[in-house]
Design a protein around this motif. Structure first.
Motif, PDB file in Angstrom:
ATOM      1  N   GLN A  36     -24.368  16.186   1.227  1.00 45.80           N
ATOM      2  CA  GLN A  36     -25.459  15.571   1.989  1.00 45.80           C
ATOM      3  C   GLN A  36     -26.831  16.052   1.528  1.00 45.80           C
ATOM      4  O   GLN A  36     -27.781  16.143   2.312  1.00 45.80           O
ATOM      5  CB  GLN A  36     -25.271  15.809   3.495  1.00 45.80           C
ATOM      6  N   ASP A  37     -26.909  16.349   0.223  1.00 47.22           N
ATOM      7  CA  ASP A  37     -28.200  16.665  -0.386  1.00 47.22           C
ATOM      8  C   ASP A  37     -28.743  15.353  -0.950  1.00 47.22           C
ATOM      9  O   ASP A  37     -28.636  15.062  -2.138  1.00 47.22           O
ATOM     10  CB  ASP A  37     -28.018  17.720  -1.488  1.00 47.22           C
ATOM     11  N   TRP A  38     -29.314  14.524  -0.041  1.00 46.80           N
ATOM     12  CA  TRP A  38     -29.672  13.157  -0.423  1.00 46.80           C
ATOM     13  C   TRP A  38     -30.722  13.106  -1.518  1.00 46.80           C
ATOM     14  O   TRP A  38     -30.697  12.217  -2.374  1.00 46.80           O
ATOM     15  CB  TRP A  38     -30.173  12.382   0.804  1.00 46.80           C
ATOM     16  N   ALA A  39     -31.652  14.044  -1.531  1.00 50.59           N
ATOM     17  CA  ALA A  39     -32.746  14.010  -2.514  1.00 50.59           C
ATOM     18  C   ALA A  39     -32.204  14.180  -3.934  1.00 50.59           C
ATOM     19  O   ALA A  39     -32.548  13.412  -4.843  1.00 50.59           O
ATOM     20  CB  ALA A  39     -33.767  15.094  -2.199  1.00 50.59           C
ATOM     21  N   ARG A  40     -31.325  15.167  -4.114  1.00 46.15           N
ATOM     22  CA  ARG A  40     -30.768  15.387  -5.454  1.00 46.15           C
ATOM     23  C   ARG A  40     -29.844  14.243  -5.860  1.00 46.15           C
ATOM     24  O   ARG A  40     -29.826  13.826  -7.011  1.00 46.15           O
ATOM     25  CB  ARG A  40     -30.010  16.708  -5.494  1.00 46.15           C
ATOM     26  N   ALA A  41     -29.072  13.754  -4.904  1.00 45.23           N
ATOM     27  CA  ALA A  41     -28.175  12.633  -5.209  1.00 45.23           C
ATOM     28  C   ALA A  41     -28.985  11.424  -5.662  1.00 45.23           C
ATOM     29  O   ALA A  41     -28.644  10.757  -6.656  1.00 45.23           O
ATOM     30  CB  ALA A  41     -27.343  12.283  -3.980  1.00 45.23           C
ATOM     31  N   THR A  42     -30.091  11.133  -4.960  1.00 41.03           N
ATOM     32  CA  THR A  42     -30.949   9.999  -5.329  1.00 41.03           C
ATOM     33  C   THR A  42     -31.485  10.157  -6.742  1.00 41.03           C
ATOM     34  O   THR A  42     -31.448   9.219  -7.554  1.00 41.03           O
ATOM     35  CB  THR A  42     -32.127   9.890  -4.334  1.00 41.03           C
ATOM     36  N   GLU A  43     -31.960  11.339  -7.048  1.00 42.62           N
ATOM     37  CA  GLU A  43     -32.529  11.619  -8.373  1.00 42.62           C
ATOM     38  C   GLU A  43     -31.507  11.363  -9.488  1.00 42.62           C
ATOM     39  O   GLU A  43     -31.816  10.742 -10.514  1.00 42.62           O
ATOM     40  CB  GLU A  43     -33.001  13.079  -8.399  1.00 42.62           C
ATOM     41  N   ILE A  44     -30.278  11.803  -9.265  1.00 40.37           N
ATOM     42  CA  ILE A  44     -29.250  11.683 -10.310  1.00 40.37           C
ATOM     43  C   ILE A  44     -28.774  10.241 -10.453  1.00 40.37           C
ATOM     44  O   ILE A  44     -28.608   9.741 -11.565  1.00 40.37           O
ATOM     45  CB  ILE A  44     -28.081  12.637 -10.022  1.00 40.37           C
ATOM     46  N   TYR A  45     -28.582   9.530  -9.337  1.00 36.93           N
ATOM     47  CA  TYR A  45     -28.152   8.130  -9.441  1.00 36.93           C
ATOM     48  C   TYR A  45     -29.214   7.286 -10.141  1.00 36.93           C
ATOM     49  O   TYR A  45     -28.890   6.377 -10.905  1.00 36.93           O
ATOM     50  CB  TYR A  45     -27.845   7.556  -8.053  1.00 36.93           C
ATOM     51  N   LYS A  46     -30.472   7.587  -9.906  1.00 40.67           N
ATOM     52  CA  LYS A  46     -31.549   6.872 -10.609  1.00 40.67           C
ATOM     53  C   LYS A  46     -31.481   7.146 -12.108  1.00 40.67           C
ATOM     54  O   LYS A  46     -31.703   6.250 -12.933  1.00 40.67           O
ATOM     55  CB  LYS A  46     -32.910   7.302 -10.054  1.00 40.67           C
ATOM     56  N   GLN A  47     -31.170   8.378 -12.443  1.00 38.28           N
ATOM     57  CA  GLN A  47     -31.037   8.748 -13.857  1.00 38.28           C
ATOM     58  C   GLN A  47     -29.906   7.957 -14.514  1.00 38.28           C
ATOM     59  O   GLN A  47     -30.040   7.478 -15.644  1.00 38.28           O
ATOM     60  CB  GLN A  47     -30.774  10.253 -13.959  1.00 38.28           C
ATOM     61  N   VAL A  48     -28.791   7.804 -13.790  1.00 37.55           N
ATOM     62  CA  VAL A  48     -27.664   7.033 -14.312  1.00 37.55           C
ATOM     63  C   VAL A  48     -28.074   5.587 -14.553  1.00 37.55           C
ATOM     64  O   VAL A  48     -27.769   4.992 -15.592  1.00 37.55           O
ATOM     65  CB  VAL A  48     -26.462   7.077 -13.337  1.00 37.55           C
ATOM     66  N   GLN A  59     -30.943   4.388 -15.203  1.00 39.50           N
ATOM     67  CA  GLN A  59     -31.814   4.264 -16.375  1.00 39.50           C
ATOM     68  C   GLN A  59     -30.991   4.152 -17.653  1.00 39.50           C
ATOM     69  O   GLN A  59     -31.331   3.420 -18.580  1.00 39.50           O
ATOM     70  CB  GLN A  59     -32.757   5.474 -16.459  1.00 39.50           C
ATOM     71  N   LEU A  60     -29.868   4.896 -17.681  1.00 43.04           N
ATOM     72  CA  LEU A  60     -28.989   4.871 -18.855  1.00 43.04           C
ATOM     73  C   LEU A  60     -28.067   3.660 -18.847  1.00 43.04           C
ATOM     74  O   LEU A  60     -27.734   3.109 -19.892  1.00 43.04           O
ATOM     75  CB  LEU A  60     -28.137   6.150 -18.899  1.00 43.04           C
ATOM     76  N   SER A  61     -27.617   3.284 -17.657  1.00 44.75           N
ATOM     77  CA  SER A  61     -26.627   2.213 -17.512  1.00 44.75           C
ATOM     78  C   SER A  61     -26.963   1.391 -16.261  1.00 44.75           C
ATOM     79  O   SER A  61     -26.432   1.653 -15.176  1.00 44.75           O
ATOM     80  CB  SER A  61     -25.226   2.833 -17.396  1.00 44.75           C
ATOM     81  N   PRO A  62     -27.863   0.399 -16.389  1.00 47.63           N
ATOM     82  CA  PRO A  62     -28.372  -0.329 -15.210  1.00 47.63           C
ATOM     83  C   PRO A  62     -27.298  -1.033 -14.385  1.00 47.63           C
ATOM     84  O   PRO A  62     -27.524  -1.286 -13.195  1.00 47.63           O
ATOM     85  CB  PRO A  62     -29.336  -1.354 -15.832  1.00 47.63           C
ATOM     86  N   ASP A  63     -26.164  -1.343 -14.981  1.00 46.02           N
ATOM     87  CA  ASP A  63     -25.107  -2.064 -14.251  1.00 46.02           C
ATOM     88  C   ASP A  63     -24.008  -1.144 -13.740  1.00 46.02           C
ATOM     89  O   ASP A  63     -22.945  -1.624 -13.332  1.00 46.02           O
ATOM     90  CB  ASP A  63     -24.486  -3.140 -15.159  1.00 46.02           C
ATOM     91  N   ASN A  64     -24.227   0.155 -13.764  1.00 46.10           N
ATOM     92  CA  ASN A  64     -23.188   1.092 -13.344  1.00 46.10           C
ATOM     93  C   ASN A  64     -22.894   0.909 -11.854  1.00 46.10           C
ATOM     94  O   ASN A  64     -23.734   1.210 -10.993  1.00 46.10           O
ATOM     95  CB  ASN A  64     -23.627   2.535 -13.618  1.00 46.10           C
TER      96      ASN A  64
END
Length: 398
Positions: A299-311, A313-318
């Motif tokens: 439930q660390d939403w801030a870090r989770a958000t940051e990492i999913y955004k990073q994904v 950027q690499l793979s927009p349809d993930n």
């Protein structure tokens, strides 16, 4: 006293006689086997008695004849199969050629074991090895025969017998099978048969051969999955660790270890594993998703958000990143609204989170409607998008 001693002497004589009788049973079975029409039922009876008796249960001759019986049965069935106009039974032939290895494996083990003086006496092993050379390809074929028919236990038995045949053919003093293509293929097919048949204890038993098998990446996964299917995470972990070392780009090994740590709420260990994997493949979107998932579960939403955004950027349809990021925004909104004394500002922020979740969930919905529909419908409802809400569920009815 004399009567007592006489009784003891009689018992000794009887014991000795029974031992001699059992050795005679084996010789009788040998003679019957050489007759024109062997009585296999009687031969089997004689050998069973010999194998159960103290005097003959560790006699290589007993097991040599056991193997020879099955060898002869297999040959007899094979001759029928290749003789025009004669009906033979392929399954019986293959069962016998596999069964012969039981007796000969025992013969091999007994003859290679030194006696009390340290001597090794080989009476039957050379003959056994000659027969095994003659039959080893047919034993392999037996495994393929049963595997093709989805009779997985019989396939495992056959491929295991073929591995035992390779052991029997080893020179004296050798204990390990050669690292050749024959060993690799036999081991692989034995494990494939066991795993496909959900014979998980068999997979675990055969795992001692895993480093000799073909397709080791796949084999390590079979073994790890079998431990997990048996509910043994302790047994699975060393296999997963080694698999991750050997095949660092295969996310199964890291992913499964991470899942185990997540289930135990050992989030720091899970993140450490992901970071280790990311050193090998720093832009692997699957690994990054796993990292995001750890923070999601914590439930660390801030870090989770940051990492999913990073994904993305690499793979927009993930799909995983789209769906999970949509869930993160949704969870942020619900958390604000669940506060006992939520304010108008909280409601405004929550609505903004719902809006942020919407495009991600809509994109994920296109990939997997059934999994995303209810969450997306909830967001439509929260945002007052009644028409789109109705369209969503009308579409599901079509």
């Amino acid at each position: 006293m004399r009567k007592y001693l006489a009784c003891i002497a009689t018992l000794c004589l009887l014991t000795s006689y029974r031992g001699v009788a059992q050795r005679s049973n084996v010789r009788a079975a040998d003679r019957l086997l050489q007759s024109e029409k062997p009585n296999f039922a009687e031969i089997d009876r004689l050998l069973r008695e010999a194998a159960a008796h103290e005097e003959t249960k560790n006699d290589p001759y007993t097991y040599y004849i056991m193997g020879l019986v099955e060898h002869n049965k297999s040959k007899a069935e094979y001759r029928k199969l290749i003789t025009p106009g004669v009906v033979g039974d392929t399954a019986s032939m293959f069962r016998s050629v596999v069964a012969e290895i039981y007796g000969w494996r025992k013969t091999d083990s007994l003859e290679r074991t030194p006696d009390k003086t340290g001597r090794i006496s080989l009476k039957y092993l050379k003959k056994v090895q000659d027969y095994v050379k003659e039959d080893k390809d047919r034993i392999y074929s037996a495994g393929l025969f049963w595997l093709d028919r989805k009779s997985y236990q019989e396939a495992v038995n056959a491929f295991t017998a073929a591995l035992s045949a390779q052991h029997i053919l080893l020179p004296l003093g050798e204990q390990n099978l050669p690292a050749d293509s024959t060993t690799a293929n036999l081991t692989y097919y034995a494990l494939v048969s066991a795993y496909t048949g959900k014979l998980y204890p068999e997979v675990i038993r055969l795992s001692r051969y895993k480093d000799r098998a073909a397709n080791r990446n796949e084999v390590y996964q079979f073994v790890a999955r079998s431990y997990l299917a048996e509910g043994d995470t302790l047994g699975a972990m060393p296999i997963l660790e080694r698999g991750a070392e050997l095949f660092p780009e295969t996310t199964f090994f890291f992913g499964t270890m991470i899942s185990i740590h997540q289930a135990r709420k050992e989030y720091d260990k899970a993140v450490a594993l992901i970071d280790r994997a990311l050193k090998v493949a720093p832009t692997n979107p699957n690994l990054l998703v796993l990292r995001g998932n750890v923070y999601f579960l914590a439930q660390d939403w801030a870090r989770a958000t940051e990492i999913y955004k990073q994904v993305l950027q690499l793979s927009p349809d993930n799909y995983d990143a789209l769906f999970n990021l949509g869930q993160v925004y949704y969870n942020n909104a619900v958390t604000l609204l669940s506060k006992p004394l939520s304010t108008k500002l909280d409601e405004h922020k929550a609505k903004e989170y719902f809006r942020q979740s919407l495009p991600h969930l809509e994109a994920a919905y296109k990939r997997s409607p059934d999994q995303v529909r209810d969450l997306l419908g909830n967001v439509y409802y929260r945002l007052g998008l009644e028409k789109r809400y109705e369209e969503l569920y009308n579409e599901a009815k079509k």
